[in-house]
Design an enzyme around this catalytic site. Sequence first.
Site, short mmCIF file in Angstrom:
data_model
loop_
_atom_site.label_atom_id
_atom_site.label_comp_id
_atom_site.label_asym_id
_atom_site.label_seq_id
_atom_site.Cartn_x
_atom_site.Cartn_y
_atom_site.Cartn_z
N GLU A 246 0.83 -1.21 0.00
CA GLU A 246 0.00 0.00 0.00
C GLU A 246 0.86 1.25 0.00
O GLU A 246 0.56 2.23 -0.69
CB GLU A 246 -0.92 0.00 1.23
CG GLU A 246 -1.82 1.23 1.31
CD GLU A 246 -2.75 1.21 2.51
OE1 GLU A 246 -3.65 2.05 2.56
OE2 GLU A 246 -2.54 0.37 3.41
N ASN A 388 2.11 9.75 9.62
CA ASN A 388 3.48 10.23 9.41
C ASN A 388 4.38 9.85 10.58
O ASN A 388 5.56 9.56 10.41
CB ASN A 388 3.48 11.75 9.23
CG ASN A 388 3.35 12.14 7.77
OD1 ASN A 388 2.95 11.34 6.93
ND2 ASN A 388 3.69 13.39 7.46
#
Length: 402
Positions: A246, A388
């Site tokens: 992904e 993140n």
Amino acid sequence: MDIELSPEDAAFRDEVRAFLRDNLPDVVKDGAAGTPSVFVEPEIGQAWNAILHKQGWLGYQWPKEHGGTGWTPLQRYLFEKECALAGAPNLTVLGLKLLAPVVWTFGNEEQKAYYLPRVLSGEDYWCQGFSEPGSGSDLASLKTRAVRDGDSYIVNGSKIWTTHAHHANRMFTLVRTNTEVKKQAGISFLLIDLDTPGVSVRPILTVAGDHEVNQVFLEDVVVPARNLVGEEGQGWTIAKFLLENERGGSCHAPKLGYDLDQIERASREESDGRGGKLFDQVDWRRRLAQARLGVEALEMIELKIISEIAKGKKPGPQTSLTKMLASNLRQEIDLLAVDLYGPAGLQLDMARPLYGNEAPIALHSKEAQLASPRYLNSRAWTIFGGTNEVQSTIIAKSVLGL
């Protein structure tokens, strides 16, 4: 960015360009351009999938023995790049790029023979059941329970942020099959038919007004044991394999560069409010240049990964770097679009879709109408597929050795 191609790869690129020119319908292209979210509606995405399937190109990342094209890593990259530059919609990634590699890598022969052709034909539309309330970034803490009962599992729990569950007929999901071992070791990978009694889907509307994600509730859902992929307790290994695909299985840079080109062209026409054009402003051109450098750096990293894959190596932890860079650039470019149109870019129609004859009327332009919805939707880029912060931790441990 131009790369030097062999005559064979240049001919392949030209073949793809010609195909896109002759076979990408305007209605599909307009639908993709008018979609503020990552995933286009099935009426657009599945129509494009069917065209590619007829051409034999839908499984372009798949091995030939499973119905794919058998293209080289560079050919796959060129295909994605040309699709991005032509304005084609994103493919339905959940079945094609996430589930399918899991099935042909970890599934048994019966699962491969049944599920893979149905992904290509469009008979099955998949969603991903990973995140749960309280188990997002810490995915290993998931609590959805699957208890073996003869030839079945009884599943209870819920999944959240489940993209396109309201369109899907099947869900691949992580469930806890053992509570007596280390949390990662007690997770398994299960395929669930969403028409099964006990499954319910509740919509979640995003701040942009999109119905893209959902919460899925599982109450005493009976799932055949044959729907287990791999072995019990192998789910965490499979999940890491899937997430690696992904995060690093696509080329983000060409699409980002395409969107940046559109913004730059528009800024040559939009007023700066001072009697000139926005592109004439030094600060604006500096922002465009900074974004452009980021996109080109990302493309270099993606091409480096492609070269490693071509040598038979796995993508590895550098996919976390491309995921993080692409997410930050996506948000930066979408902010540029909002700033480009100023007050006109603040139009936020909650009606959907934003394409076709029934779309709300754009007050300034279609591009300006899409600016705010895209900006708000892209806030999720630094969250989905691993935040993140998660990517930074992976890079620190696996790449930098910290």
